[in-house]
Motif scaffolding. Structure first.
Motif: not given
Length: 362
Positions: A286-289, A330-333
């Motif tokens: 998630t963090a790497r995306i 931010a993004v939702i992954v």
């Protein structure tokens, strides 16, 4: 099913199973668990024997367990019932009306705020144990309240059988890029820090003369631990929602294959007290995306495959929506993977056992 009813249902089913087994003579507590793994990373789910947990919110429950009930974690995670790299979860009531249940994650050192591999396993467990409303095909939704926030999972369900799980993360964001730290053995090292439910440092393993997939695990652990310790003295972390979330969970070595490719890119995560994640690390993916998205290396809904440097297990991940988390873009992954059952056990804690609360070798 409401959160409180879920916790009660798990305990009731565990009691039924216990009645069907003949335990050896003992004079102490019994803890019952179901064991699973996701990509090789264990998930030990405590289903009965847990004393009452106090607290009006999930984060206060987490603090209460850490301060007043930490022996439960040590018994289940440490030897002789576990091992240095064991991982587990406690199912608790949630204050969120939309959550099916709350989750506390635990490991060799303490309690994490998010765990993607455990979410993938728990979602399947919840559907199999009918802890959600009547399962629906082709997927059944499971709402898990994690310390980092509400995480929505979806479990494949066809003809009464569960399969692959995917989940939508809490907002994931980049905290800092190209931070220079100094490590005595390696000199100056540039790292990135991103959040995917927990904060991670990211660095290419080649900077240390290591291969994330082929170097000795001990060498990778030593180098990653040195990175984590150096960052703790250099970077002051902050999370807009709660300072309970503002700590570095670990360091993730990558193979440097950050630009979009159909080929898998490898992760190896070293977290807590030099604990090695066997999976590609769900919150790490998630963090790497989020990191790749901010750097323009991946687009929305562009699927990537992530490989574990330890087991070659695969997760997929993609950014599905842009959002905000306080001042951070931010993004939702979405992360997906497969979890499998490995067993069920009743652990005894005999009063006269001098090692009843567990131990770790270092």
């Amino acid at each position: 099913m409401a959160s409180a009813a879920v916790v009660a249902a798990v305990a009731a089913r565990a009691a039924q199973v216990a009645q069907s087994l003949t335990l050896p003579p003992h004079d102490g507590q019994v803890l019952s668990v179901v064991d699973m793994h996701t990509g090789g990373e264990p998930v030990r789910i405590l289903i009965s024997g847990l004393p009452q947990i106090r607290g009006s919110t999930l984060l206060t429950k987490r603090r209460y367990v850490s301060d007043s009930m930490d022996s439960v974690r040590c018994v289940l995670m440490w030897e002789p019932r576990g091992h240095r790299d064991m991982y587990g979860v406690l199912l608790v009531e949630s204050e969120l009306p939309e959550a099916h249940f709350g989750v506390l994650f635990m490991h060799n050192e303490g309690y994490s705020t998010m765990c993607g591999h455990a979410v993938i396993a728990l979602a399947r467990f919840a559907v199999d144990q009918k802890l959600v409303t009547e399962p629906t095909s082709p997927e059944t939704q499971v709402n898990l309240h994690c310390p980092c926030g509400l995480v929505t999972a979806y479990v494949e369900y066809e003809n009464g059988k569960t399969g692959r799980s995917r989940f939508h993360s809490v907002p994931a964001f980049v905290f800092a890029t190209d931070v220079t730290i100094y490590i005595k053995e390696y000199g100056k090292v540039n790292i990135d820090v991103a959040y995917g439910g927990g904060f991670y440092a990211f660095v290419n393993s080649k900077r240390f003369g290591l291969d994330v997939c082929n170097s000795k695990t001990r060498d990778l652990v030593d180098a990653a631990t040195a990175v984590t310790e150096a960052i703790k003295g250099k970077v002051k972390l902050h999370h807009p929602d709660s300072e309970d979330l503002a700590f570095l969970y670990g360091t993730i070595f990558t193979d440097g294959n950050d630009a979009y490719s159909a080929e898998p890119t490898a992760n190896l995560c070293v977290f807590a007290d030099a604990q090695v994640d066997r999976s590609p690390t769900g919150s790490g993916v998630t963090a790497r995306i989020a990191l790749q998205f901010q750097k323009g290396q991946i687009a929305l809904n562009q699927m990537r495959t992530f490989k574990s440097g330890a087991t070659n297990a695969l997760f997929t991940g993609k950014a599905i929506k842009e959002t905000k988390c306080g001042e951070f873009n931010a993004v939702i992954v979405e992360v997906a993977g497969n979890a499998y059952y490995t067993g069920a056990s009743h652990f005894l804690i005999e009063k006269g056992d001098p090692l009843k609360n567990g131990f770790l070798l270092k």
